[in-house]
Design a protein around this motif. Structure first.
Motif, PDB file in Angstrom:
ATOM      1  N   ALA A  17       0.798  -1.165  -0.122  1.00 13.43           N
ATOM      2  CA  ALA A  17      -0.139   0.099   0.055  1.00 13.43           C
ATOM      3  C   ALA A  17       0.794   0.947   0.023  1.00 13.43           C
ATOM      4  CB  ALA A  17      -0.845  -0.079   1.315  1.00 13.43           C
ATOM      5  N   ALA A  18       1.952   1.197   0.832  1.00  8.90           N
ATOM      6  CA  ALA A  18       2.769   2.414   0.795  1.00  8.90           C
ATOM      7  C   ALA A  18       3.512   2.670  -0.531  1.00  8.90           C
ATOM      8  CB  ALA A  18       3.950   2.270   1.968  1.00  8.90           C
ATOM      9  N   GLY A  19       3.709   1.619  -1.017  1.00 11.14           N
ATOM     10  CA  GLY A  19       4.557   1.831  -2.488  1.00 11.14           C
ATOM     11  C   GLY A  19       3.537   2.200  -3.670  1.00 11.14           C
ATOM     12  N   VAL A  20       2.291   1.699  -3.500  1.00 11.34           N
ATOM     13  CA  VAL A  20       1.173   2.259  -4.433  1.00 11.34           C
ATOM     14  C   VAL A  20       1.211   3.704  -4.134  1.00 11.34           C
ATOM     15  CG1 VAL A  20      -1.307   2.224  -4.982  1.00 11.34           C
ATOM     16  CG2 VAL A  20       0.181  -0.028  -4.626  1.00 11.34           C
ATOM     17  N   PHE A  21       1.091   4.014  -3.041  1.00 16.29           N
ATOM     18  CA  PHE A  21       0.944   5.684  -2.447  1.00 16.29           C
ATOM     19  C   PHE A  21       2.189   6.489  -3.033  1.00 16.29           C
ATOM     20  CE2 PHE A  21       1.270   9.017   0.522  1.00 16.29           C
ATOM     21  CZ  PHE A  21       0.162   9.751   0.197  1.00 16.29           C
ATOM     22  N   VAL A  22       3.291   5.877  -3.015  1.00 13.96           N
ATOM     23  CA  VAL A  22       4.401   6.647  -3.315  1.00 13.96           C
ATOM     24  C   VAL A  22       4.380   6.779  -4.744  1.00 13.96           C
ATOM     25  CG1 VAL A  22       7.020   6.753  -3.389  1.00 13.96           C
ATOM     26  CG2 VAL A  22       5.745   6.291  -1.122  1.00 13.96           C
ATOM     27  N   GLY A  23       4.113   5.727  -5.494  1.00 10.83           N
ATOM     28  CA  GLY A  23       4.024   5.682  -6.864  1.00 10.83           C
ATOM     29  C   GLY A  23       2.970   6.435  -7.434  1.00 10.83           C
ATOM     30  N   LEU A  24       1.915   6.739  -6.825  1.00  8.09           N
ATOM     31  CA  LEU A  24       0.855   7.725  -7.249  1.00  8.09           C
ATOM     32  C   LEU A  24       1.429   9.112  -7.154  1.00  8.09           C
ATOM     33  CD1 LEU A  24      -2.579   6.062  -5.740  1.00  8.09           C
ATOM     34  CD2 LEU A  24      -1.450   6.116  -8.254  1.00  8.09           C
ATOM     35  N   TYR A  26       4.464  10.264  -7.055  1.00  9.56           N
ATOM     36  CA  TYR A  26       5.501  10.394  -7.978  1.00  9.56           C
ATOM     37  C   TYR A  26       5.118  10.814  -9.451  1.00  9.56           C
ATOM     38  CZ  TYR A  26       9.518   9.626 -11.380  1.00  9.56           C
ATOM     39  OH  TYR A  26      10.389   9.607 -12.198  1.00  9.56           O
ATOM     40  N   LEU A  27       4.005   9.831  -9.941  1.00  6.43           N
ATOM     41  CA  LEU A  27       3.392   9.754 -11.269  1.00  6.43           C
ATOM     42  C   LEU A  27       2.590  11.447 -11.398  1.00  6.43           C
ATOM     43  CD1 LEU A  27       2.246   6.384 -11.844  1.00  6.43           C
ATOM     44  CD2 LEU A  27       4.174   7.145 -12.700  1.00  6.43           C
ATOM     45  N   THR A  28       1.925  11.770 -10.407  1.00  3.07           N
ATOM     46  CA  THR A  28       1.344  12.932 -10.216  1.00  3.07           C
ATOM     47  C   THR A  28       2.296  14.184 -10.464  1.00  3.07           C
ATOM     48  OG1 THR A  28      -0.315  12.257  -8.591  1.00  3.07           O
ATOM     49  CG2 THR A  28      -0.178  14.493  -8.897  1.00  3.07           C
ATOM     50  N   PHE A  29       3.391  14.155  -9.754  1.00  4.16           N
ATOM     51  CA  PHE A  29       4.279  15.381  -9.840  1.00  4.16           C
ATOM     52  C   PHE A  29       4.965  15.236 -11.331  1.00  4.16           C
ATOM     53  CE2 PHE A  29       3.621  15.577  -5.255  1.00  4.16           C
ATOM     54  CZ  PHE A  29       3.919  17.105  -5.122  1.00  4.16           C
ATOM     55  N   ARG A  30       5.214  13.990 -11.843  1.00  3.86           N
ATOM     56  CA  ARG A  30       5.868  14.005 -13.081  1.00  3.86           C
ATOM     57  C   ARG A  30       4.891  14.354 -14.159  1.00  3.86           C
ATOM     58  NH1 ARG A  30      10.410  14.248 -15.288  1.00  3.86           N
ATOM     59  NH2 ARG A  30      10.752  13.078 -17.263  1.00  3.86           N
ATOM     60  N   TRP A  31       3.522  14.124 -14.050  1.00  2.00           N
ATOM     61  CA  TRP A  31       2.558  14.427 -14.885  1.00  2.00           C
ATOM     62  C   TRP A  31       2.479  16.109 -15.030  1.00  2.00           C
ATOM     63  CZ3 TRP A  31      -1.974  17.185 -14.342  1.00  2.00           C
ATOM     64  CH2 TRP A  31      -2.635  17.080 -15.382  1.00  2.00           C
ATOM     65  N   LEU A  32       2.569  16.676 -13.880  1.00  2.00           N
ATOM     66  CA  LEU A  32       2.433  18.228 -13.720  1.00  2.00           C
ATOM     67  C   LEU A  32       3.837  18.795 -14.285  1.00  2.00           C
ATOM     68  CD1 LEU A  32       1.021  18.723  -9.923  1.00  2.00           C
ATOM     69  CD2 LEU A  32       0.113  18.990 -12.161  1.00  2.00           C
ATOM     70  N   GLU A  33       5.037  18.105 -14.015  1.00  3.25           N
ATOM     71  CA  GLU A  33       6.305  18.775 -14.546  1.00  3.25           C
ATOM     72  C   GLU A  33       6.124  18.482 -16.241  1.00  3.25           C
ATOM     73  OE1 GLU A  33       9.469  16.446 -13.169  1.00  3.25           O
ATOM     74  OE2 GLU A  33       9.330  17.522 -11.091  1.00  3.25           O
ATOM     75  N   ILE A  34       5.575  17.687 -16.763  1.00  2.00           N
ATOM     76  CA  ILE A  34       5.492  17.624 -18.054  1.00  2.00           C
ATOM     77  C   ILE A  34       4.273  18.422 -18.623  1.00  2.00           C
ATOM     78  CG2 ILE A  34       4.792  16.062 -20.240  1.00  2.00           C
ATOM     79  CD1 ILE A  34       6.031  13.717 -18.412  1.00  2.00           C
ATOM     80  N   HIS A  35       3.234  18.541 -17.926  1.00  2.00           N
ATOM     81  CA  HIS A  35       2.295  19.463 -18.338  1.00  2.00           C
ATOM     82  C   HIS A  35       2.424  20.944 -18.313  1.00  2.00           C
ATOM     83  CE1 HIS A  35      -2.035  20.306 -19.532  1.00  2.00           C
ATOM     84  NE2 HIS A  35      -1.787  21.247 -18.598  1.00  2.00           N
ATOM     85  N   THR A  36       3.228  21.341 -17.274  1.00  2.00           N
ATOM     86  CA  THR A  36       3.579  22.686 -17.081  1.00  2.00           C
ATOM     87  C   THR A  36       4.969  23.130 -17.366  1.00  2.00           C
ATOM     88  OG1 THR A  36       4.303  22.277 -14.870  1.00  2.00           O
ATOM     89  CG2 THR A  36       2.066  22.763 -15.041  1.00  2.00           C
ATOM     90  N   HIS A  37       5.696  22.285 -18.045  1.00  2.00           N
ATOM     91  CA  HIS A  37       6.983  22.705 -18.578  1.00  2.00           C
ATOM     92  C   HIS A  37       7.713  22.855 -17.411  1.00  2.00           C
ATOM     93  CE1 HIS A  37       5.552  21.919 -22.812  1.00  2.00           C
ATOM     94  NE2 HIS A  37       4.545  22.942 -22.362  1.00  2.00           N
ATOM     95  N   HIS A  38       7.834  22.015 -16.276  1.00  2.00           N
ATOM     96  CA  HIS A  38       8.605  22.302 -15.117  1.00  2.00           C
ATOM     97  C   HIS A  38      10.286  22.326 -15.368  1.00  2.00           C
ATOM     98  CE1 HIS A  38       9.737  23.200 -10.785  1.00  2.00           C
ATOM     99  NE2 HIS A  38      10.586  22.072 -11.130  1.00  2.00           N
ATOM    100  N   GLY A  39      10.840  23.516 -15.201  1.00  2.00           N
ATOM    101  CA  GLY A  39      12.354  23.446 -15.553  1.00  2.00           C
ATOM    102  C   GLY A  39      12.593  24.059 -17.008  1.00  2.00           C
ATOM    103  N   ASP A  40      11.585  24.149 -17.709  1.00  2.00           N
ATOM    104  CA  ASP A  40      11.649  24.630 -19.166  1.00  2.00           C
ATOM    105  C   ASP A  40      11.456  25.955 -19.029  1.00  2.00           C
ATOM    106  OD1 ASP A  40      12.180  24.966 -21.924  1.00  2.00           O
ATOM    107  OD2 ASP A  40      10.061  23.688 -22.320  1.00  2.00           O
TER     108      ASP A  40
END
Length: 339
Positions: A17-24, A26-40
């Motif tokens: 359960a903890a692994g699934v939570f951490v994965g979610l 991570y995926l959420t922030f990764r999606w936000l970085e891609i969508h908002t061009h974070h760091g670009d």
């Protein structure tokens, strides 16, 4: 209970359960970085002092959006020159970020011309100055509205109140100088009412009462009578009354004669002309104190004394005058006093 909690199966489920939570997460922030061009990030180019057309092209190539804001006009800079940019040049912004360009406009911001027509010129000049308009030439024109503003001219053309022109523009003002004197009345008999009105206005007069014979108001009727008559002289702005009909003036001679008896003064030419003589107007005499006049001295002839004869002749008729001798009065005698 504690023994069951530390069962390997329970621990496995907790770890999963903890692994699934951490994965979610991570995926959420990764999606936000891609969508908002974070760091670009993109560096804002320096387009200050360039023309707005060149600045817009550079921002498009950099992938930045832009907004153009017309800054207040400054005559020291070229029209459409970029004066400022926000964020400042060299700043790093995300791709697609909108930057604001402060651009020098072509001219001053437009202002509305105030309604000063038919107003006193002193008050009108104050209102024009309040909105930032400068008065250039002052043109005086004959008008019954003396010292009133008749028209406003901008670049030689008449403009109406409410027209927008650049601030600090130079305008010319037409002011009434008072009515003209002794203007000849035009002849409008035989013209239509519409043509007569235009001719009267061109001669600086006004149309008074228009009497239509049929009681209508058709401006195509023919004017058969006017008052004052043509050839008379009047001051500017005086009214001219018209009588109009669908008939021609020749067909209305009886009506014209009737109007002549009312509005034209008859002069009897059979009587001899009256002669007027001017009587000199002498001023009243000013009273003056009489000055005593001394009569001239006359030369009195001297009478010589008659000469005495040495021996006057005695006439026989002369009698000797009696001579009377007066005796001296006797003095009173002194009285004796007996003691």
């Amino acid at each position: 209970m504690l023994k069951s909690l530390f069962n390997w199966r329970v621990l496995l489920n907790l770890i999963l359960a903890a692994g699934v939570f951490v994965g979610l997460i991570y995926l959420t922030f990764r999606w936000l970085e891609i969508h908002t061009h974070h760091g670009d990030e993109i560096q804002v180019p320096n387009v200050v002092n360039r023309s707005v057309h060149d600045a817009v092209k550079i921002l498009d190539d950099s992938g930045l959006e832009y907004e153009v804001d017309s800054f207040k006009y400054d005559p020291k800079y070229r029209p459409f020159q970029v004066l400022q940019i926000y964020p400042a040049p060299g700043s790093r912004v995300k791709n697609g970020r909108s930057v604001t360009l402060k651009v020098n406009p072509r001219n001053w911001a437009p202002v509305s011309v105030p309604d000063v027509i038919n107003k006193y010129s002193g008050l009108g000049f104050q209102r024009l100055d309040q909105v930032g308009l400068k008065v250039g030439d002052t043109i005086y024109e004959p008008s019954i509205q003396k010292d009133a503003i008749l028209r406003i001219l901008f670049k030689g053309n008449s403009i109406k109140p409410g027209t927008k022109i650049p601030r600090f523009s130079i305008i010319d003002v037409v002011i009434g100088s008072g009515p003209m004197r002794n203007i000849g009345i035009p002849n409008v008999v035989g013209l239509t009412v519409k043509e007569a009105k235009a001719l009267i206005a061109r001669n600086l007069f006004e149309v008074g009462i228009v009497d239509y014979e049929d009681g209508g108001s058709n401006e195509n009727d023919i004017v058969y009578y006017q008052d004052p008559a043509s050839g008379d002289v009047r001051d500017q702005g005086m009214q001219i009354d018209l009588w109009a009909s669908k008939k021609t003036p020749a067909e209305l001679m009886n009506k014209i004669n009737e109007l002549n008896s009312m509005y034209r003064m008859k002069i009897d030419t059979t009587l001899p002309p009256v002669r007027y003589e001017e009587v000199p107007n002498f001023p009243d005499p000013v009273p003056v104190d009489p000055v005593p006049v001394t009569p001239p001295k006359r030369d009195v002839p001297k009478n010589d004394p008659p000469k005495q004869n040495s021996a006057p002749a005695k006439s026989s008729t002369d009698k000797p005058k009696a001579t009377t001798t007066t005796k001296p009065a006797d003095k009173p005698k002194a009285k004796q006093v007996i003691n």
